[in-house]
Design a protein around this motif. Structure first.
Motif, mmCIF file in Angstrom:
data_model
loop_
_atom_site.group_PDB
_atom_site.id
_atom_site.type_symbol
_atom_site.label_atom_id
_atom_site.label_comp_id
_atom_site.label_asym_id
_atom_site.label_seq_id
_atom_site.Cartn_x
_atom_site.Cartn_y
_atom_site.Cartn_z
ATOM 1 N N ILE A 286 -6.375 2.049 22.177
ATOM 2 C CA ILE A 286 -6.685 2.472 20.807
ATOM 3 C C ILE A 286 -5.365 2.711 20.092
ATOM 4 O O ILE A 286 -4.532 3.493 20.542
ATOM 5 N N GLY A 287 -5.200 2.041 18.987
ATOM 6 C CA GLY A 287 -3.938 2.177 18.254
ATOM 7 C C GLY A 287 -4.177 2.790 16.902
ATOM 8 O O GLY A 287 -5.252 3.308 16.595
ATOM 9 N N LEU A 288 -3.159 2.692 16.102
ATOM 10 C CA LEU A 288 -3.205 3.296 14.765
ATOM 11 C C LEU A 288 -4.345 2.724 13.941
ATOM 12 O O LEU A 288 -4.940 3.408 13.121
ATOM 13 N N LYS A 289 -4.638 1.449 14.157
ATOM 14 C CA LYS A 289 -5.604 0.826 13.266
ATOM 15 C C LYS A 289 -7.024 1.322 13.510
ATOM 16 O O LYS A 289 -7.936 1.005 12.767
ATOM 17 N N ASP A 290 -7.225 2.096 14.552
ATOM 18 C CA ASP A 290 -8.565 2.615 14.812
ATOM 19 C C ASP A 290 -8.785 3.986 14.217
ATOM 20 O O ASP A 290 -9.878 4.521 14.277
ATOM 21 N N MET A 291 -7.714 4.594 13.682
ATOM 22 C CA MET A 291 -7.836 5.947 13.126
ATOM 23 C C MET A 291 -8.639 5.932 11.845
ATOM 24 O O MET A 291 -8.631 4.955 11.122
ATOM 25 N N ALA A 313 4.596 -2.964 5.240
ATOM 26 C CA ALA A 313 4.840 -4.378 5.517
ATOM 27 C C ALA A 313 4.365 -4.796 6.893
ATOM 28 O O ALA A 313 4.526 -5.939 7.289
ATOM 29 N N VAL A 314 3.788 -3.853 7.627
ATOM 30 C CA VAL A 314 3.438 -4.174 9.020
ATOM 31 C C VAL A 314 2.153 -4.977 9.107
ATOM 32 O O VAL A 314 2.102 -6.034 9.707
ATOM 33 N N SER A 315 1.078 -4.445 8.486
ATOM 34 C CA SER A 315 -0.184 -5.178 8.585
ATOM 35 C C SER A 315 -1.011 -4.881 7.353
ATOM 36 O O SER A 315 -0.688 -4.001 6.555
ATOM 37 N N ARG A 316 -2.093 -5.596 7.198
ATOM 38 C CA ARG A 316 -2.950 -5.450 6.033
ATOM 39 C C ARG A 316 -3.518 -4.044 5.956
ATOM 40 O O ARG A 316 -3.550 -3.426 4.906
ATOM 41 N N PHE A 317 -3.964 -3.540 7.112
ATOM 42 C CA PHE A 317 -4.558 -2.213 7.149
ATOM 43 C C PHE A 317 -3.544 -1.164 6.733
ATOM 44 O O PHE A 317 -3.809 -0.300 5.889
ATOM 45 N N SER A 322 -0.884 2.551 2.917
ATOM 46 C CA SER A 322 0.372 2.989 2.291
ATOM 47 C C SER A 322 0.373 2.818 0.790
ATOM 48 O O SER A 322 1.229 3.357 0.120
ATOM 49 N N THR A 323 -0.558 2.042 0.254
ATOM 50 C CA THR A 323 -0.563 1.904 -1.206
ATOM 51 C C THR A 323 -1.636 2.756 -1.856
ATOM 52 O O THR A 323 -1.913 2.620 -3.034
ATOM 53 N N HIS A 324 -2.236 3.641 -1.092
ATOM 54 C CA HIS A 324 -3.273 4.478 -1.678
ATOM 55 C C HIS A 324 -2.684 5.440 -2.698
ATOM 56 O O HIS A 324 -1.660 6.050 -2.441
#
Lengths: 633, 304
Positions: A286-291, A313-317, A322-324
């Motif tokens: 489980i990584g960051l993208k599951d939070m 710049a890492v991934s779409r998620f 980060s642009t919220h």
């Protein structure tokens, strides 16, 4: 304190700490490895870091290998100084040229001193909180001065005992240096006599090669090689398969143009990448993208702006997180003053839809300019919800920017326009009269018309903090005092450092503001004899915590008696430069003002060093006293 | 043989032309700047209490002076501290000394205008208010600027110090004393707080300003009232006639020393009719002899 800072660096172009520049073409030196060369002979604090990339010998092109040094030629800008603009005492121009007093030690008016020292201003009621504190560096910069260096060198050796601030390397030749200061550890005002820049002479004939080299460096090794090669791939119309086509047909030709060694490195790279991709599939944790999204937002809210952009710049998620807009409700661009550009502003405009606090101080300097139109657009789009706005020393402002501010940002509670006076005063502040909700107004070192100021005071009854230091002769402080006493009764802090035309009447009128906790009358009331006005003032304003009466020469023993008896909450008191006060009064104050933390008695008479030491110990108060007279030799 | 001779001819011609061009290069570099007039300045003086006071550079007792130059101008100045402040516990020399030293700093500053010496006085006066240690007192002042571009001297004089320009044995100009009453000259002053109304204060802009074209060989004397009150004009003229054409700074220094010594001797003389005594009698005050006062002599000559 009078010290002379010197720095070691390359003159003209600045190189990175571990790379030097080639005169001849880049390719020749690629294969060779030289030892790490320090770029100056006497590196006192020179950090020698590990080597990265290729090392190129700098000695090859110092054809004339002698050291040169130069002193600052002119001051371009500064954020604060102790004296007024017209004066040559304690002001910024004193930092140019050779040191006039160094190595003597003392309080000399021939030096450059800044307005604040230590953390006393942070303890005062008028302290401000830094926005987005995670952006701020470990040692935040509080003041700066920009200096220009003349290109004519001098051959002079400097003496020992000077300090060398770390110089941040940049890639371009330059004549301007910005010195940033942090005052937290200062015991008293620091005074700087001169700035010396020293280094090796560089052969400027090769400047063009230098610049080209840096251009190429930025693009990375493969791109450099591509530019130097004569290989041209055959272009087909079917662009989708272009890469595949290239790999199948043209790669061989491409490789044959390069040398053998590089073929091997490319092949090695490819093999490594293939092995990595196979490894990745195997792990599935489980990584960051599951939070959950909100947790990610909370985590990201601790990131500074640079890291936020990088993580996006890492991934779409991660980009979505980060642009919220919630991460951009407060923006502090002051630590990034050298990076803020028009493009950054437009990017931020898209993200910061609920912007509440904005700090663009120090931006728009010579390195990176921001177009005023872009700023105006930014404000027009995002300015209506702004409550805190700081534009200290922002050089990109013009009259229409200020107009826009006044029209759009009517929810502003804090407006800080320190040091916004360009030399032909173009700024028209009249639209600021529209602001009606101001609680904090900071016009330190900014020239503003008297009428506008009075109108603004009238329109903002909720005003709590007002800073009018260094407003010049155009503003009559008595009128301002009148206005404040009528309309701004909730005022908590007032700074009138070096203001003009304040009389005993004005002081008396100010006693209407019962909530005053901090007041700075430094260098005001110069020729007035105060009469009973101070007594009246102190009787009414019982909450006073900070009272600065520097160089109010008309103070008498009676006034000190009133201060002792009427100010139980006093924490900071400045009586610098007032003569004719007796020792008993000082002791009286120290005894009765139990909360006193700071007492400034510099240039006062009737006190001896041992008295000061004794009082300091007995009453646990920080007492400043320098008995060194300014000796104009 | 002949070829050798021709060869040597060629060589010598080449050397000659080379040498000539080298010379041309050297002279053209120095000859580019047109020769402009400048001051050769010397200073001498005596404090009033010669035996008991200590020597400080730039001061003679309560008098102060400065001389400095920039690439475009030479500036001289004297200031005489008003002695009446002593009874208030103020050292009268502090004010005049500060004034002169600040003028000197301002000359090397950015805003120096070689045609407006009054600005020097004004900004110097402003600086007084920006000092942490309060400076109290008053003084007269006289500032003189030679603008090298147009060979003109610009002056600003406030009070009873003054200057005199002598050319070929005749006085071209002598400054007039500015006085409110007898022995009360115009003065720049900074009173202690509370004494505003009781103290005479004159604005720097009430100074007499003049501009006088000067020629090479002119002698310019800037001095405080210790000289002008004690030495009659004819005597001054006699000494200043010697200055004509002198460019040796040692000789100039000797003349300045002569002037100062003369003034000193006459000030201690109780019996002769000094200019001060004459003035006093005009004001119905019986006075005789010289006036003991600090003496400052700044002597300059215009040279190329």
């Amino acid at each position: 304190m009078s010290q002379s800072p010197g720095t070691n660096s390359e003159d003209g172009s600045k190189t990175t700490e571990n790379e030097s520049v080639a005169v001849d073409s880049v390719i020749d030196f690629k294969g060779k490895h030289f030892g790490l060369e320090t770029t100056s002979e006497d590196s006192d604090d020179h950090l020698v870091s590990g080597s990265e990339g290729t090392m190129i010998d700098v000695e090859r092109f110092c054809h004339a290998d002698y050291r040169i040094e130069q002193y600052a030629h002119s001051v371009l800008d500064f954020s604060s100084q102790y004296g007024i603009n017209l004066s040559i005492s304690y002001t910024a121009p004193n930092i140019t040229g050779r040191p006039s007093k160094y190595p003597e030690y003392g309080d000399f008016p021939q030096t450059f001193a800044m307005r604040t020292y230590g953390d006393w201003w942070d303890r005062a009621p008028s302290r401000i909180k830094e926005m987005q504190p995670q952006n701020v560096a470990e040692i935040p910069a509080e003041d700066f001065i920009d200096k220009e260096f003349y290109t004519k060198p001098l051959h002079n050796l400097s003496r020992a005992r000077r300090f060398t601030p770390p110089l941040k390397r940049i890639q371009l030749p330059t004549k301007t240096i910005r010195l940033e200061f942090n005052h937290q550890r200062l015991h008293y005002y620091t005074e700087i006599d001169a700035v010396l820049l020293s280094g090796k002479k560089f052969n400027t004939r090769n400047m063009q090669h230098l610049l080209d080299y840096y251009e190429r460096q930025r693009k990375g090794p493969i791109l450099c090689k591509l530019q130097n090669m004569k290989f041209r791939p055959i272009c087909r119309d079917n662009y989708q398969n272009r890469l595949q086509h290239f790999l199948m047909h043209d790669l061989g030709k491409f490789i044959s143009v390069l040398s053998d060694v590089q073929v091997q490195t490319i092949q090695q790279h490819q093999q490594q990448q293939q092995s990595l991709s196979t490894d990745e599939i195997k792990t599935s944790e489980i990584g960051l993208k599951d939070m959950p999204f909100e947790i990610m937002l909370k985590i990201f809210s601790y990131l500074d702006l640079k890291s936020l952009f990088r993580v996006g710049a890492v991934s779409r998620f991660l980009y979505d997180v980060s642009t919220h807009p919630l991460l951009y409700s407060e923006l502090n661009l002051k630590p990034y003053w050298h990076l803020v550009s028009t493009e950054l502003l437009s990017t931020l405009a898209k993200r910061a839809t609920i912007l509440k606090k904005l700090d663009m101080s120090w931006c728009g300097c010579t390195v990176q300019t921001i177009s005023p139109t872009e700023f105006k657009k930014f404000i027009q789009q995002r300015g209506d919800s702004l409550t805190h706005l700081r534009l200290n020393s922002a050089k990109f402002l013009n009259a229409s920017c200020i107009d826009t501010l006044g029209i759009v940002c009517d929810n502003l509670k804090e407006l800080s326009l320190r040091n916004c006076s360009p030399s032909p005063p173009l700024l028209n502040f009249s639209c600021l009269a529209n602001l009606k909700n101001l609680e904090r107004l900071d016009l330190f070192q900014t020239v503003i018309e008297s009428d506008l100021l009075l109108t603004m005071l009238e329109n903002n009854p909720k005003l709590k903090h007002l800073n009018l230091a260094f407003c010049n002769v155009a503003v009559n402080m008595d009128d301002v005092a009148q206005q404040i006493s009528k309309y701004n009764k909730q005022l908590i802090s007032l700074d009138m450092w070096k203001a003009h035309f304040l009389s005993a009447q004005g002081l008396l009128i100010l006693s209407n503001c019962r909530n005053l906790e901090e007041i700075d009358f430094g260098w005001c009331l110069r020729e007035a004899s105060l009469g009973d006005s101070l007594k009246e003032f102190l009787t009414q304003c019982t909450k006073l915590k900070k009272l600065f009466l520097a160089a109010v020469r008309g103070l008498t023993d009676r006034d000190l008696e009133f201060i002792a008896n009427l100010c139980p909450n006093l924490e900071q008191l400045d009586l610098m430069g007032v003569l004719g006060l007796s020792k008993e009064r000082y002791i009286d104050i120290l005894q009765k003002c139990t909360k006193l933390q700071l007492l400034d008695l510099c240039f006062c008479d009737n006190i001896m060093d041992y008295d000061v030491a004794l009082w300091s110990r007995t009453f646990k108060v920080d007492i400043k006293s320098c008995q060194v007279p300014n000796d104009f030799r | 043989m002949r070829s050798l001779g021709r060869g040597s001819n060629l060589i010598s011609r080449a050397l000659c032309s080379g040498y000539c061009s080298l010379l041309k290069v050297v002279t053209s570099n120095s000859g580019v700047s047109k020769l402009r007039p400048h001051f050769i300045t010397v200073v001498c003086g005596f404090p009033k209490d010669l035996l008991t006071s200590n020597c400080k550079p730039g001061k003679y007792g309560e008098d102060s002076w400065f001389k400095t130059s920039t690439p475009n101008a030479d500036v001289l100045g004297v200031a005489d501290g008003v002695g009446g402040w002593r009874i208030y516990g103020v050292d009268p020399g502090e004010f005049s000394s500060f004034l002169m030293k600040t003028c000197e700093r301002l000359v090397h500053g950015v805003n120096f205008n070689p045609e407006r010496p009054v600005n020097l006085l004004f900004y110097s006066y402003l600086e007084l208010m920006e000092q942490k240690k309060p400076i109290v007192g008053s003084s007269t002042a006289c500032v003189l600027i030679l603008n090298r571009d147009n060979s003109t001297v610009y002056t600003a004089n406030i009070g009873d110090s003054g200057f005199m320009i002598v050319r070929r044995g005749a006085i071209i100009h002598k400054s007039a004393e500015q006085q409110h009453y007898f022995n009360t000259p115009f003065q720049l002053s900074m009173p202690p707080p509370g004494y505003n109304h009781r103290v005479l204060r004159d604005s720097p802009y009430s100074a007499d300003t003049l501009s006088i074209p000067v020629q090479v060989g002119d002698a310019i004397l800037v001095a405080t009232d210790g000289v002008f009150d004690n030495v009659p004009e004819e005597l001054l003229l006699d000494v200043l006639k010697e200055v004509e054409g002198v460019t040796d700074p040692f000789k100039l220094q000797m003349i300045a020393n002569t002037l100062a010594t003369m003034a000193r001797a006459l000030s201690c003389n109780g019996e002769f009719l000094s200019p001060f005594a004459i003035n006093a009698r005009r004001n119905n005050i019986y006075a005789m002899g010289g006036k003991p006062d600090d003496i400052t002599v700044v002597l300059a000559t215009v040279a190329l």
